[in-house]
Design a protein around this motif. Sequence first.
Motif, PDB file in Angstrom:
ATOM      1  N   ILE A 133       0.836  -1.195   0.000  1.00  0.00           N
ATOM      2  CA  ILE A 133       0.000   0.000   0.000  1.00  0.00           C
ATOM      3  C   ILE A 133       0.876   1.253   0.000  1.00  0.00           C
ATOM      4  N   LEU A 134       0.249   2.392  -0.126  1.00  0.00           N
ATOM      5  CA  LEU A 134       0.928   3.678  -0.224  1.00  0.00           C
ATOM      6  C   LEU A 134       1.826   3.932   0.978  1.00  0.00           C
ATOM      7  N   LEU A 135       3.039   4.443   0.709  1.00  0.00           N
ATOM      8  CA  LEU A 135       3.946   4.873   1.765  1.00  0.00           C
ATOM      9  C   LEU A 135       3.763   6.371   1.985  1.00  0.00           C
ATOM     10  N   LEU A 136       3.854   6.776   3.242  1.00  0.00           N
ATOM     11  CA  LEU A 136       3.633   8.166   3.609  1.00  0.00           C
ATOM     12  C   LEU A 136       4.858   8.675   4.356  1.00  0.00           C
ATOM     13  N   ALA A 137       5.283   9.897   4.045  1.00  0.00           N
ATOM     14  CA  ALA A 137       6.429  10.500   4.719  1.00  0.00           C
ATOM     15  C   ALA A 137       6.105  11.937   5.094  1.00  0.00           C
ATOM     16  N   GLY A 138       6.752  12.397   6.170  1.00  0.00           N
ATOM     17  CA  GLY A 138       6.512  13.759   6.650  1.00  0.00           C
ATOM     18  C   GLY A 138       5.963  13.728   8.059  1.00  0.00           C
TER      19      GLY A 138
END
Length: 248
Positions: A133-138
Amino acid sequence: WLGAWFILSGSAGKTSEWGKDKIILASADMGFRVENILVEGRNRTDSKALMAAIGMQKNDPLFAFDPQAAQQALQDINWVKDAHVERRLPDTIYVRLQERRPEALWQDGKDIVVLDESGQPIKGADIKAFKSILLLAGTDAPQAFQDFLNTVKIEEPVYKRIRLATHISGRRWDITLKNGLKIKLPEDDMPLALRRLARAQEENGLLDKDIISIDRRDPERLAIQTRPGQLQDYQDSLKTSVKAGNSI
């Protein structure tokens, strides 16, 4: 005096509970016992946690079941977003679950957590099951994730290609596609930038071309970085697209 003693001593409450228990047992003798527990919408909710929240077994008196208490207990389970619970006479407990959708993986310090569609962590979720699934950063990406997801999902040609979404300085997003293409999105009017990218993909396959990055931060210009030796091929394909009446 006897009436006052009866109330103050708690005997009235005890008598009421005794009467209630008698009615429940009488109803069970009349056939109002749990024979079926019908659950709809369960996909990832643990079955043991589900049954513990319901707290009833076969042949228990149906009227001993408290739907509101069970509903509250179900909503405390990590995968459950919402629950509807009711008795269905003469012998059924009905449960309808709305489960949370795993939408992204986000690193919180040393831990990687699964986030739902609203950016909330799904406690106890096994990240190994959601590696694709989508990776998220920040740092503050979860807080901005719901709005981002609602916007980007509209443009499916873009959304289905995203591997990583990075929230930059709490203001805007960069996305990296599964083929490695990096796209800088604007702080303002991100929906328009995504719409133009989706249209360019539909018309000339822009997102599948051998290019390194696209910068859409300036609404008046499109900056594209190609790989060494690929500029002429890209320009030729773009000219062909423009002649056909397409634009990006």
